[in-house]
Design a protein around this motif. Sequence first.
Motif, PDB file in Angstrom:
ATOM      1  N   UNK A   1       0.846  -1.194   0.000  1.00  0.00           N
ATOM      2  CA  UNK A   1       0.000   0.000   0.000  1.00  0.00           C
ATOM      3  C   UNK A   1       0.880   1.241   0.000  1.00  0.00           C
ATOM      4  N   UNK A   2       0.661   2.119  -0.967  1.00  0.00           N
ATOM      5  CA  UNK A   2       1.396   3.370  -1.037  1.00  0.00           C
ATOM      6  C   UNK A   2       0.827   4.384  -0.047  1.00  0.00           C
ATOM      7  N   UNK A   3       1.629   5.387   0.288  1.00  0.00           N
ATOM      8  CA  UNK A   3       1.140   6.465   1.151  1.00  0.00           C
ATOM      9  C   UNK A   3       0.244   7.424   0.375  1.00  0.00           C
ATOM     10  N   UNK A   4       0.463   7.475  -0.948  1.00  0.00           N
ATOM     11  CA  UNK A   4      -0.403   8.259  -1.830  1.00  0.00           C
ATOM     12  C   UNK A   4      -0.395   7.593  -3.198  1.00  0.00           C
ATOM     13  N   UNK A   5      -1.394   7.870  -4.023  1.00  0.00           N
ATOM     14  CA  UNK A   5      -1.462   7.192  -5.323  1.00  0.00           C
ATOM     15  C   UNK A   5      -0.233   7.464  -6.182  1.00  0.00           C
ATOM     16  N   UNK A   6       0.123   6.471  -6.976  1.00  0.00           N
ATOM     17  CA  UNK A   6       1.222   6.621  -7.927  1.00  0.00           C
ATOM     18  C   UNK A   6       0.909   7.793  -8.852  1.00  0.00           C
ATOM     19  N   UNK A   7       1.904   8.625  -9.117  1.00  0.00           N
ATOM     20  CA  UNK A   7       1.660   9.863  -9.853  1.00  0.00           C
ATOM     21  C   UNK A   7       1.555   9.714 -11.362  1.00  0.00           C
ATOM     22  N   UNK A   8       1.634   8.490 -11.885  1.00  0.00           N
ATOM     23  CA  UNK A   8       1.540   8.299 -13.329  1.00  0.00           C
ATOM     24  C   UNK A   8       1.012   6.893 -13.609  1.00  0.00           C
ATOM     25  N   UNK A   9       0.844   6.594 -14.886  1.00  0.00           N
ATOM     26  CA  UNK A   9       0.350   5.262 -15.253  1.00  0.00           C
ATOM     27  C   UNK A   9      -1.050   5.012 -14.710  1.00  0.00           C
TER      28      UNK A   9
ATOM     29  N   UNK B   1      -1.902   5.054 -11.658  1.00  0.00           N
ATOM     30  CA  UNK B   1      -2.114   5.850 -10.440  1.00  0.00           C
ATOM     31  C   UNK B   1      -2.611   4.985  -9.283  1.00  0.00           C
ATOM     32  N   UNK B   2      -1.976   3.823  -9.120  1.00  0.00           N
ATOM     33  CA  UNK B   2      -2.418   2.870  -8.100  1.00  0.00           C
ATOM     34  C   UNK B   2      -2.080   3.337  -6.690  1.00  0.00           C
ATOM     35  N   UNK B   3      -2.980   3.062  -5.768  1.00  0.00           N
ATOM     36  CA  UNK B   3      -2.695   3.187  -4.348  1.00  0.00           C
ATOM     37  C   UNK B   3      -2.182   1.850  -3.817  1.00  0.00           C
ATOM     38  N   UNK B   4      -2.717   0.760  -4.347  1.00  0.00           N
ATOM     39  CA  UNK B   4      -2.328  -0.594  -3.954  1.00  0.00           C
ATOM     40  C   UNK B   4      -1.650  -1.268  -5.133  1.00  0.00           C
ATOM     41  N   UNK B   5      -0.455  -1.806  -4.890  1.00  0.00           N
ATOM     42  CA  UNK B   5       0.289  -2.494  -5.934  1.00  0.00           C
ATOM     43  C   UNK B   5       0.181  -4.001  -5.726  1.00  0.00           C
ATOM     44  N   UNK B   6      -0.193  -4.691  -6.781  1.00  0.00           N
ATOM     45  CA  UNK B   6      -0.424  -6.130  -6.716  1.00  0.00           C
ATOM     46  C   UNK B   6      -1.868  -6.433  -7.079  1.00  0.00           C
ATOM     47  N   UNK B   7      -2.220  -7.684  -7.053  1.00  0.00           N
ATOM     48  CA  UNK B   7      -3.566  -8.087  -7.441  1.00  0.00           C
ATOM     49  C   UNK B   7      -4.578  -7.730  -6.364  1.00  0.00           C
ATOM     50  N   UNK B   8      -5.577  -6.967  -6.731  1.00  0.00           N
ATOM     51  CA  UNK B   8      -6.653  -6.606  -5.808  1.00  0.00           C
ATOM     52  C   UNK B   8      -7.767  -7.630  -5.949  1.00  0.00           C
ATOM     53  N   UNK B   9      -8.062  -8.320  -4.840  1.00  0.00           N
ATOM     54  CA  UNK B   9      -9.095  -9.358  -4.832  1.00  0.00           C
ATOM     55  C   UNK B   9     -10.129  -8.983  -3.763  1.00  0.00           C
ATOM     56  N   UNK B  10     -11.240  -8.364  -4.157  1.00  0.00           N
ATOM     57  CA  UNK B  10     -12.245  -7.978  -3.178  1.00  0.00           C
ATOM     58  C   UNK B  10     -12.716  -9.169  -2.340  1.00  0.00           C
ATOM     59  N   UNK B  11     -12.798  -8.956  -1.037  1.00  0.00           N
ATOM     60  CA  UNK B  11     -13.216 -10.016  -0.125  1.00  0.00           C
ATOM     61  C   UNK B  11     -12.063 -10.834   0.427  1.00  0.00           C
ATOM     62  N   UNK B  12     -10.871 -10.672  -0.130  1.00  0.00           N
ATOM     63  CA  UNK B  12      -9.722 -11.435   0.343  1.00  0.00           C
ATOM     64  C   UNK B  12      -9.314 -10.977   1.748  1.00  0.00           C
ATOM     65  N   UNK B  13      -9.004 -11.954   2.601  1.00  0.00           N
ATOM     66  CA  UNK B  13      -8.623 -11.667   3.991  1.00  0.00           C
ATOM     67  C   UNK B  13      -7.119 -11.366   4.047  1.00  0.00           C
ATOM     68  N   UNK B  14      -6.782 -10.157   4.511  1.00  0.00           N
ATOM     69  CA  UNK B  14      -5.403  -9.696   4.450  1.00  0.00           C
ATOM     70  C   UNK B  14      -4.903  -9.292   5.833  1.00  0.00           C
TER      71      UNK B  14
END
Length: 215
Positions: free
Chosen positions: A100-108, A110-123
């Motif tokens: 998890x970034x502290x702020x969104x990526x400034x280009x491309x 603009x992800x806040x979370x890097x990696x596969x986002x799987x809604x409902x996944x227990x983290x």
Amino acid sequence: MEILDPSIAAEVADKLLEIQAIRLQPTKPFTWASGWKSPIYCDNRLSLSFPPVRNLIRDSLVESIQHFFQNAEAIAGVATAGIPQGALIANELGLPFIYVRSKPKGHGMENMIEGQVVPGQKVVVVEDLVSTGGSSLKAAEDLKKAGFEVLGMVAIFSYGFPIADENFTNAGIKLVCLSHYDALLPRAVAKKYITSETLDSLSEWRKDPGNWMKD
């Protein structure tokens, strides 16, 4: 805040002092970015350069997750210092890793979370250091907004500020730390990093860090 085991808390404190990841200077305090005067400086990233300490921390964080968060399906590191620790843990557990970034990526993208986002996944969120908990809890909130179920957070060390306990309680996030300020001080005296005469001052700092050593 909970700890895995008092003996591990003492061992981790010993090792962090030994490699100077934690430094105590009650008579020549550090100045934090907030402007607070502090008798302690903690940089747990230094542990990555010492394989035995790195492995102790990795194995203890893995054990913490297995004990407190058995249903974990993924590991999330908090940028930046939580990234290498989280990746080591995820590899050991055979689980997906994101950060998890502290702020969104400034280009491309603009992800806040890097990696596969799987809604409902227990983290489980991985931090290296907890002070007030603000940035750590923001990362947890960003994960929730993305659809993850946040089981809790593990960290290497906590200053044990009352405000941190309050913030984690209010957020409904369980925090488990390997070691903390209360475990550190007696080990620092035993190992002669500080004298018993300085303990009162060190204890007072934790109670009111914003006003410590002010005239």
